[in-house]
Design a protein around this motif. Structure first.
Motif, PDB file in Angstrom:
ATOM      1  N   GLN A  27      10.576  74.175 -17.978  1.00  0.00           N
ATOM      2  CA  GLN A  27      10.448  74.212 -19.434  1.00  0.00           C
ATOM      3  C   GLN A  27      11.802  74.391 -20.127  1.00  0.00           C
ATOM      4  O   GLN A  27      12.077  73.727 -21.131  1.00  0.00           O
ATOM      5  CB  GLN A  27       9.456  75.293 -19.861  1.00  0.00           C
ATOM      6  CG  GLN A  27       8.031  74.882 -19.578  1.00  0.00           C
ATOM      7  CD  GLN A  27       7.003  75.777 -20.233  1.00  0.00           C
ATOM      8  OE1 GLN A  27       7.257  76.959 -20.503  1.00  0.00           O
ATOM      9  NE2 GLN A  27       5.824  75.230 -20.464  1.00  0.00           N
ATOM     10  N   GLU A  60      13.365  71.777 -22.784  1.00  0.00           N
ATOM     11  CA  GLU A  60      13.649  72.269 -24.140  1.00  0.00           C
ATOM     12  C   GLU A  60      15.097  71.980 -24.531  1.00  0.00           C
ATOM     13  O   GLU A  60      15.369  71.511 -25.639  1.00  0.00           O
ATOM     14  CB  GLU A  60      13.399  73.775 -24.229  1.00  0.00           C
ATOM     15  CG  GLU A  60      11.942  74.153 -24.315  1.00  0.00           C
ATOM     16  CD  GLU A  60      11.721  75.657 -24.205  1.00  0.00           C
ATOM     17  OE1 GLU A  60      12.709  76.438 -24.194  1.00  0.00           O
ATOM     18  OE2 GLU A  60      10.545  76.058 -24.119  1.00  0.00           O
ATOM     19  N   ASN A 111      10.695  68.601 -24.663  1.00  0.00           N
ATOM     20  CA  ASN A 111       9.499  69.428 -24.522  1.00  0.00           C
ATOM     21  C   ASN A 111       8.387  68.804 -25.366  1.00  0.00           C
ATOM     22  O   ASN A 111       7.969  69.325 -26.379  1.00  0.00           O
ATOM     23  CB  ASN A 111       9.776  70.883 -24.911  1.00  0.00           C
ATOM     24  CG  ASN A 111      10.471  71.022 -26.245  1.00  0.00           C
ATOM     25  OD1 ASN A 111      11.267  70.175 -26.637  1.00  0.00           O
ATOM     26  ND2 ASN A 111      10.190  72.105 -26.948  1.00  0.00           N
ATOM     27  N   PRO A 148       4.563  66.528 -25.621  1.00  0.00           N
ATOM     28  CA  PRO A 148       3.298  66.212 -24.937  1.00  0.00           C
ATOM     29  C   PRO A 148       3.510  64.950 -24.096  1.00  0.00           C
ATOM     30  O   PRO A 148       4.267  64.056 -24.485  1.00  0.00           O
ATOM     31  CB  PRO A 148       2.328  65.955 -26.089  1.00  0.00           C
ATOM     32  CG  PRO A 148       2.917  66.691 -27.253  1.00  0.00           C
ATOM     33  CD  PRO A 148       4.412  66.612 -27.061  1.00  0.00           C
ATOM     34  N   THR A 182       4.753  65.158 -20.994  1.00  0.00           N
ATOM     35  CA  THR A 182       5.822  65.457 -20.035  1.00  0.00           C
ATOM     36  C   THR A 182       5.376  66.617 -19.149  1.00  0.00           C
ATOM     37  O   THR A 182       4.355  67.255 -19.397  1.00  0.00           O
ATOM     38  CB  THR A 182       7.135  65.870 -20.740  1.00  0.00           C
ATOM     39  OG1 THR A 182       6.927  67.125 -21.411  1.00  0.00           O
ATOM     40  CG2 THR A 182       7.592  64.819 -21.730  1.00  0.00           C
ATOM     41  N   TYR A 194       6.427  69.424 -19.154  1.00  0.00           N
ATOM     42  CA  TYR A 194       6.426  70.651 -19.946  1.00  0.00           C
ATOM     43  C   TYR A 194       5.004  71.154 -20.184  1.00  0.00           C
ATOM     44  O   TYR A 194       4.751  72.347 -20.226  1.00  0.00           O
ATOM     45  CB  TYR A 194       7.124  70.387 -21.282  1.00  0.00           C
ATOM     46  CG  TYR A 194       7.400  71.632 -22.094  1.00  0.00           C
ATOM     47  CD1 TYR A 194       8.613  72.296 -21.967  1.00  0.00           C
ATOM     48  CD2 TYR A 194       6.466  72.156 -22.988  1.00  0.00           C
ATOM     49  CE1 TYR A 194       8.888  73.437 -22.701  1.00  0.00           C
ATOM     50  CE2 TYR A 194       6.734  73.287 -23.718  1.00  0.00           C
ATOM     51  CZ  TYR A 194       7.939  73.927 -23.577  1.00  0.00           C
ATOM     52  OH  TYR A 194       8.202  75.062 -24.297  1.00  0.00           O
ATOM     53  N   TYR A 195       4.082  70.232 -20.358  1.00  0.00           N
ATOM     54  CA  TYR A 195       2.696  70.586 -20.682  1.00  0.00           C
ATOM     55  C   TYR A 195       1.726  70.411 -19.519  1.00  0.00           C
ATOM     56  O   TYR A 195       0.515  70.477 -19.720  1.00  0.00           O
ATOM     57  CB  TYR A 195       2.218  69.758 -21.880  1.00  0.00           C
ATOM     58  CG  TYR A 195       2.852  70.204 -23.167  1.00  0.00           C
ATOM     59  CD1 TYR A 195       2.422  71.353 -23.821  1.00  0.00           C
ATOM     60  CD2 TYR A 195       3.906  69.501 -23.729  1.00  0.00           C
ATOM     61  CE1 TYR A 195       3.014  71.785 -24.992  1.00  0.00           C
ATOM     62  CE2 TYR A 195       4.506  69.911 -24.910  1.00  0.00           C
ATOM     63  CZ  TYR A 195       4.051  71.057 -25.531  1.00  0.00           C
ATOM     64  OH  TYR A 195       4.632  71.483 -26.695  1.00  0.00           O
ATOM     65  N   ASP A 196       2.231  70.180 -18.313  1.00  0.00           N
ATOM     66  CA  ASP A 196       1.315  70.065 -17.180  1.00  0.00           C
ATOM     67  C   ASP A 196       0.515  71.357 -17.043  1.00  0.00           C
ATOM     68  O   ASP A 196       1.094  72.454 -17.051  1.00  0.00           O
ATOM     69  CB  ASP A 196       2.081  69.801 -15.882  1.00  0.00           C
ATOM     70  CG  ASP A 196       2.521  68.353 -15.747  1.00  0.00           C
ATOM     71  OD1 ASP A 196       2.148  67.523 -16.599  1.00  0.00           O
ATOM     72  OD2 ASP A 196       3.246  68.059 -14.783  1.00  0.00           O
ATOM     73  N   PRO A 197      -0.805  71.254 -16.924  1.00  0.00           N
ATOM     74  CA  PRO A 197      -1.646  72.454 -16.884  1.00  0.00           C
ATOM     75  C   PRO A 197      -1.393  73.346 -15.666  1.00  0.00           C
ATOM     76  O   PRO A 197      -1.674  74.538 -15.701  1.00  0.00           O
ATOM     77  CB  PRO A 197      -3.074  71.904 -16.867  1.00  0.00           C
ATOM     78  CG  PRO A 197      -2.959  70.486 -16.442  1.00  0.00           C
ATOM     79  CD  PRO A 197      -1.593  70.021 -16.849  1.00  0.00           C
ATOM     80  N   LEU A 218       1.688  73.834 -14.307  1.00  0.00           N
ATOM     81  CA  LEU A 218       3.121  74.095 -14.208  1.00  0.00           C
ATOM     82  C   LEU A 218       3.446  75.504 -13.715  1.00  0.00           C
ATOM     83  O   LEU A 218       4.409  75.700 -12.988  1.00  0.00           O
ATOM     84  CB  LEU A 218       3.809  73.847 -15.561  1.00  0.00           C
ATOM     85  CG  LEU A 218       5.327  74.037 -15.567  1.00  0.00           C
ATOM     86  CD1 LEU A 218       6.007  73.110 -14.557  1.00  0.00           C
ATOM     87  CD2 LEU A 218       5.876  73.805 -16.963  1.00  0.00           C
ATOM     88  N   HIS A 227       2.549  60.956 -17.220  1.00  0.00           N
ATOM     89  CA  HIS A 227       3.574  61.378 -18.176  1.00  0.00           C
ATOM     90  C   HIS A 227       3.911  60.224 -19.114  1.00  0.00           C
ATOM     91  O   HIS A 227       4.933  59.564 -18.991  1.00  0.00           O
ATOM     92  CB  HIS A 227       4.809  61.904 -17.440  1.00  0.00           C
ATOM     93  CG  HIS A 227       4.517  63.125 -16.652  1.00  0.00           C
ATOM     94  ND1 HIS A 227       4.965  63.314 -15.375  1.00  0.00           N
ATOM     95  CD2 HIS A 227       3.789  64.226 -16.958  1.00  0.00           C
ATOM     96  CE1 HIS A 227       4.535  64.489 -14.931  1.00  0.00           C
ATOM     97  NE2 HIS A 227       3.824  65.049 -15.873  1.00  0.00           N
TER      98      HIS A 227
END
Length: 159
Positions: free
Chosen positions: A20, A24, A29, A31, A33, A35-38, A40, A146
């Motif tokens: 993350q 960032e 960061n 949606p 990518t 970054y938002y993988d459930p 992660l 992604h």
């Protein structure tokens, strides 16, 4: 000294933060990518599936990066290079090569090809992929999760 070892449950938070923070800092960061993988922050559990593996770079007890291989969508023959990230302060020291060699060795044992989706702006990472034989694609493989990514690579040297 840096050790490359399989991910452990205790590494989940550190790896999630590295991913993350890296996205960032680059304004990625978004949606669609990693970054938002459930999963992660639960990568250890995710990579317990067959033909999946994730390794971390451990520097004197601190996780400084990681990378893995998992299946690509529903394909049994295409693996995916996943979440290869190294903390910014540890980049440029050759650690990406340790991860790439291990990941491709694993991918070759378990898949016929290896895919990755990424961003054109990540030129250092893209140079690494190309150095290891990944070929740039004009579009993503069907089934890519992604959808925010704008650059795609495929490694077919196994065939």
């Amino acid at each position: 000294m840096v050790k490359l070892r399989p991910i452990e449950k205790r590494d989940n938070h550190a790896v999630g933060e590295i991913v993350q923070e890296s996205l960032e800092k680059r304004g990625l960061n978004l949606p669609g990518t990693a970054y938002y993988d459930p999963y992660l922050f639960s990568l250890y559990d995710y990579y317990q599936k067959p033909n999946h593996a994730y390794w971390v770079l451990d520097k004197e007890g601190k996780v400084i990066g990681g990378g893995g291989i998992g299946s690509f969508g529903q394909s049994e023959t295409v693996g995916e290079l996943q979440k290869l990230y190294i903390s910014d302060q540890e980049q440029g020291k050759g650690y990406g090569h340790l991860l790439m060699k291990k990941a491709l060795e694993f991918a070759e044992e378990n898949y016929g090809a290896c895919y990755i989706d990424t961003f054109a702006a990540l030129d250092t990472a893209n140079n690494l992929y190309e150095k290891y034989g990944f070929k740039k694609l004009s579009e993503p493989l069907e089934g890519s999760e992604h959808n925010a990514c704008d650059t795609w690579y495929l490694y077919e040297e196994f065939w």
